[in-house]
Enzyme design. Sequence first.
Site, PDB file in Angstrom:
ATOM      1  N   LYS A 183       0.873  -1.055   0.078  1.00 20.48           N
ATOM      2  CA  LYS A 183      -0.031   0.016   0.162  1.00 20.48           C
ATOM      3  C   LYS A 183       0.957   1.559   0.065  1.00 20.48           C
ATOM      4  O   LYS A 183       1.962   1.393   0.701  1.00 20.48           O
ATOM      5  CB  LYS A 183      -0.783  -0.017   1.244  1.00 20.48           C
ATOM      6  CG  LYS A 183      -1.857  -1.006   1.100  1.00 20.48           C
ATOM      7  CD  LYS A 183      -2.951  -0.881   2.253  1.00 20.48           C
ATOM      8  CE  LYS A 183      -3.942  -2.280   2.521  1.00 20.48           C
ATOM      9  NZ  LYS A 183      -5.168  -1.862   1.713  1.00 20.48           N
ATOM     10  N   GLU A 217     -12.648  -3.062   9.621  1.00 21.39           N
ATOM     11  CA  GLU A 217     -13.322  -3.232   8.505  1.00 21.39           C
ATOM     12  C   GLU A 217     -15.104  -3.260   8.835  1.00 21.39           C
ATOM     13  O   GLU A 217     -15.462  -3.569   9.816  1.00 21.39           O
ATOM     14  CB  GLU A 217     -13.254  -4.397   8.076  1.00 21.39           C
ATOM     15  CG  GLU A 217     -11.653  -4.880   7.401  1.00 21.39           C
ATOM     16  CD  GLU A 217     -11.433  -6.223   6.806  1.00 21.39           C
ATOM     17  OE1 GLU A 217     -11.710  -6.158   5.527  1.00 21.39           O
ATOM     18  OE2 GLU A 217     -11.193  -7.233   7.824  1.00 21.39           O
ATOM     19  N   ASP A 236      -5.701 -13.965  10.680  1.00 25.97           N
ATOM     20  CA  ASP A 236      -6.135 -13.302   9.398  1.00 25.97           C
ATOM     21  C   ASP A 236      -5.400 -11.920   9.119  1.00 25.97           C
ATOM     22  O   ASP A 236      -4.861 -11.640   8.126  1.00 25.97           O
ATOM     23  CB  ASP A 236      -7.755 -13.396   9.281  1.00 25.97           C
ATOM     24  CG  ASP A 236      -8.165 -12.940   7.992  1.00 25.97           C
ATOM     25  OD1 ASP A 236      -7.720 -13.223   7.046  1.00 25.97           O
ATOM     26  OD2 ASP A 236      -9.155 -11.989   7.823  1.00 25.97           O
ATOM     27  N   HIS A 241      -0.556  -8.472   8.769  1.00 29.56           N
ATOM     28  CA  HIS A 241      -0.447  -7.209   8.526  1.00 29.56           C
ATOM     29  C   HIS A 241      -0.377  -6.252   9.703  1.00 29.56           C
ATOM     30  O   HIS A 241       0.293  -5.368   9.389  1.00 29.56           O
ATOM     31  CB  HIS A 241      -2.218  -6.777   8.031  1.00 29.56           C
ATOM     32  CG  HIS A 241      -2.565  -7.496   6.842  1.00 29.56           C
ATOM     33  ND1 HIS A 241      -1.928  -7.996   5.910  1.00 29.56           N
ATOM     34  CD2 HIS A 241      -3.893  -8.351   6.566  1.00 29.56           C
ATOM     35  CE1 HIS A 241      -2.560  -8.809   5.075  1.00 29.56           C
ATOM     36  NE2 HIS A 241      -3.831  -8.783   5.405  1.00 29.56           N
TER      37      HIS A 241
HETATM   38  C1  BG6 Z   1      -7.062 -10.047   4.122  1.00 29.25           C
HETATM   39  C2  BG6 Z   1      -8.039 -10.828   4.779  1.00 29.25           C
HETATM   40  O1  BG6 Z   1      -5.529 -10.408   4.018  1.00 29.25           O
HETATM   41  O2  BG6 Z   1      -7.045  -8.480   4.236  1.00 29.25           O
HETATM   42  C3  BG6 Z   1      -9.201 -10.071   4.696  1.00 29.25           C
HETATM   43  O3  BG6 Z   1      -7.724 -12.099   4.734  1.00 29.25           O
HETATM   44  C4  BG6 Z   1      -9.320  -8.675   5.037  1.00 29.25           C
HETATM   45  O4  BG6 Z   1     -10.125 -10.895   5.806  1.00 29.25           O
HETATM   46  C5  BG6 Z   1      -8.463  -7.807   4.086  1.00 29.25           C
HETATM   47  O5  BG6 Z   1     -10.832  -8.344   4.514  1.00 29.25           O
HETATM   48  C6  BG6 Z   1      -8.259  -6.709   4.380  1.00 29.25           C
HETATM   49  O6  BG6 Z   1      -7.637  -5.822   3.144  1.00 29.25           O
HETATM   50  P1  BG6 Z   1      -7.787  -4.306   2.806  1.00 29.25           P
HETATM   51  O7  BG6 Z   1      -6.940  -4.040   1.972  1.00 29.25           O
HETATM   52  O8  BG6 Z   1      -9.144  -4.455   2.382  1.00 29.25           O
HETATM   53  O9  BG6 Z   1      -7.590  -3.570   4.090  1.00 29.25           O
END
Ligand code: BG6
Length: 487
Positions: A183, A217, A236, A241
């Site tokens: 990103k 989210e 996840d 992340h």
């Molecule tokens: C993914 C997860 O790695 O990242 C998902 O498996 C999640 O569950 C997604 O929704 C979120 O990514 P972003 O880029 O939409 O924040």
Amino acid sequence: MSHPDDNPVFDMVLFGGTGDLVMRKLLPALFQAHVSGQLHEGGRFWAVGRRDLGRAGYLQKVEAEARPHVNGKAGEAAWQAFCERIDYLQLDAEDPAAFQQLAETLAAQNERGVAIFYLSTAPRYFIPICRNLAAAGLNGAHSRVVLEKPLGTDLASSNTINEAVAECFAEDQVYRIDHYLGKEAVQNLLALRFANVLFEPLWQRQWIDSVQITIAESLGVEGRGEFYEGTGALRDMVQNHLLQLLCMVAMEPPASLDADAVRNEKLKVLKSLKPLSEADVAQQVVYGQYREGAIRGQAVPAYRDEANVAPDSRTETFVAIKAEINNWRWAGVPFFLRTGKRMQEKLAEIVVQFRDVPLQLFPGSAAPNRLVIRLQPDEDIRLFMQAKQPGNAMAVTSTVLSLDVCNIDNGRHADAYQRLLLDVIHGKLALFMRRDELVAAWEWVTPIMDYHARHNIEPKPYMAGSWGPAAASALLSKNQSAWHEEL
Ligand code: BG6
């Protein structure tokens, strides 16, 4: 069109070629790279799947499932030219003979460029695919393998995968994707820290009170109930992340932007994370699970009522953690990590809370400085500062210094997957996780997983559309702090 030497011709083989990720993310990102003129004109994509679709059948699927996700501005001709690059191969990932055929097909097409094998399949296929690629001689110096998460479900299973992959490919041929590292805003964090002299002297325990990292989210599990039941928010989002973002905030300045220089510094952070004892997990970790509620006025069901979710499921859809880093720069500074599904907004944000001034001279509502780095949905950087309130009184008030990074260069931002796929083609490893980083990340989350499994802990309920369970707020108030949206 002439291409510099560093824009090689390539064959990219997409295992799991009919899957959701390929349709919603990879093909649209590759299309964007295509229309931006970033791909060698000889570059080809080979989607691989088990079904006998044929090229025409596959392209129909691409039209229906990938095209709605591409940037609508590019015209029909560009789309058709992109589709010309795509072919489809029916292949059983567990059949070695099929890989011999794949090797022959690729050799016939292209002997000069790089071969990229993108494993966008269930992780149980990673090992057979890598072994079959190696047995067919497809692991030579110009081959690269890209591994999508989840890379295992715990340290042991991740080690098993990495071990088997290492028998087939050298570490510098392995690209472990964490799309957060692609990103723009995450890269900007490095620029903010290491291209300015302003923050670095303050970037330490003496001046920083705490750090919050949130990835919220508003979406739920979106039909992925079966996957999510066996995964949960810790595996996840936190293990990858959130810990990667924490590394970006906490790492020492690397000697260069070379892959290993950056990855060595990130590894040091992961290895300095204070291990959590049972008692720490009980005190410093909050698991939550959403109940029914509403997102922007729309009623949404509880997690337990989603398809393929057990009615008494204890899978966490929310996690908040107080983490600490045991090194000279950060000892004693809490890093509050938080992620959840079905939260009030989609938002990814890093909040660096500075300490208060040593002596408050001004009456009024003076608040310590706060640097808020918004990663998404829109990207901006805001520094909350104190300024004099206009008028006769010598009082101060909070005001914001804002850096509108979205509009630099007209805001032409590459999508995370576009950047990462181009990096794979160009052989740039800096934004991919090295094996030792993955091990360190799994090691740190293991006591959290173990504790919840051993005690069969019921996650705390929270209403869909809220900011998570009350216990997550209490985690911060125990530290005389509050989540950014509560201030
Ligand atoms: C993914 C997860 O790695 O990242 C998902 O498996 C999640 O569950 C997604 O929704 C979120 O990514 P972003 O880029 O939409 O924040």
